[in-house]
Every structure is written in structure tokens, then in C-alpha cells.
Design an enzyme around this catalytic site. Structure first.
Site, PDB file in Angstrom:
ATOM      1  N   CYS A  72     -48.954  39.455  -5.568  1.00 53.80           N
ATOM      2  CA  CYS A  72     -47.788  39.825  -6.066  1.00 53.80           C
ATOM      3  C   CYS A  72     -47.910  41.460  -6.591  1.00 53.80           C
ATOM      4  O   CYS A  72     -46.845  42.035  -6.593  1.00 53.80           O
ATOM      5  CB  CYS A  72     -47.327  39.092  -7.326  1.00 53.80           C
ATOM      6  SG  CYS A  72     -46.920  37.432  -6.638  1.00 53.80           S
TER       7      CYS A  72
ATOM      8  N   CYS B 274     -50.631  36.741 -10.339  1.00 55.93           N
ATOM      9  CA  CYS B 274     -50.609  36.582  -8.856  1.00 55.93           C
ATOM     10  C   CYS B 274     -51.227  37.891  -8.323  1.00 55.93           C
ATOM     11  O   CYS B 274     -50.390  38.859  -8.227  1.00 55.93           O
ATOM     12  CB  CYS B 274     -49.610  36.284  -8.072  1.00 55.93           C
ATOM     13  SG  CYS B 274     -49.359  36.056  -6.222  1.00 55.93           S
TER      14      CYS B 274
END
Length: 135
Positions: A57, A54
Site C-alpha cells: 500500500c 501494508c
């Protein structure tokens, strides 16, 4: 599970929180030990649910590490959604990154997404002194 922007990457096995004070939870025993310690000391904890694939992230990891140094009385925990799916279900995580703020084992706030300003504001709100007990 949704991700606020994702891509395939050749990255390290876990997100990089170097220079910070972030506990990386990778198994149930580690989770149990971390949460026992939090409960014993009555500390506020911030759970960051994320994944290596991600992009938001990965982008939020340095800020999370920085905040862990700025707020040493808060316990910072990173949970990889791929390694701990039972926690994803338990905390009803539907997208990454998701930040869950807890006190006394109760969820007190939640932030979905990797917006740096929103995350910093949550920490400022969390640490503002309350003028009245009932406010």
C-alpha cells in the site's frame, strides 16, 4: 484481512499522496460528501483500500498520486481499512491494497494487489475509447 506483504513500521498516520489529487476518507461524513460530489458530476471514481502498515500500500501510494494527476477527470479516493471498516465490508475488501473502479455508483472493475504495471493497465483500459456502444 490479508495484505500483500506487511510489516510493522513507525510511519505517519496516513499514506503519503503528496503532489497528487487524492481524497483521503477518514470518516463517514467525509465519505458521504465525496460520494455526493462524484454522483453530482457523474465522474468515474477509483477507491483505494489500504492501510499504513501494508508495505505494498505504501509502495503504491506515489503511483496512485501520479495517476491522479495524469487522469484529472477521475476522482481518486483513499480509504484506510482500519478507519473505515464498514466500507471494507460494504465493498467486500479481503486484502490490501484493493482498487475498486466505479462509474454511476456501480463497480466496473477491481484490482487486488499493488503491482504497478497491472494498476497502470487498468487505467489505460478504463480510458480507451470504445469503438462501439455494445462492445
Amino acid at each position: 484481512m490479508g495484505c500483500c506483504g506487511s510489516s510493522t513500521v513507525d510511519a505517519e498516520e496516513h499514506l503519503d499522496y503528496s503532489g497528487g489529487n487524492v481524497t483521503l476518507v477518514t470518516d463517514q461524513k467525509n465519505w458521504d460528501n465525496t460520494m455526493e460530489e462524484v454522483a453530482e458530476h457523474g465522474k468515474t471514481v477509483v477507491l483505494k483500500f489500504s492501510a499504513i502498515w501494508c508495505t505494498p500500500c505504501r509502495n503504491a501510494a506515489p503511483l496512485f498520486a501520479e495517476l491522479s494527476l495524469k487522469y484529472p477527470d477521475i476522482v481518486f479516493v483513499s480509504v484506510d481499512v482500519d478507519e473505515m471498516p464498514e466500507l471494507v465490508t460494504q465493498y467486500d475488501v479481503r486484502a490490501t491494497p484493493t482498487f475498486i473502479f466505479m462509474k454511476n455508483n456501480e463497480e466496473i472493475d477491481k484490482l487486488v494487489g499493488g503491482n504497478h504495471e497491472d494498476l497502470q493497465e487498468k487505467f489505460e483500459q478504463l480510458n480507451r475509447p470504445k469503438l462501439y456502444d455494445d462492445v
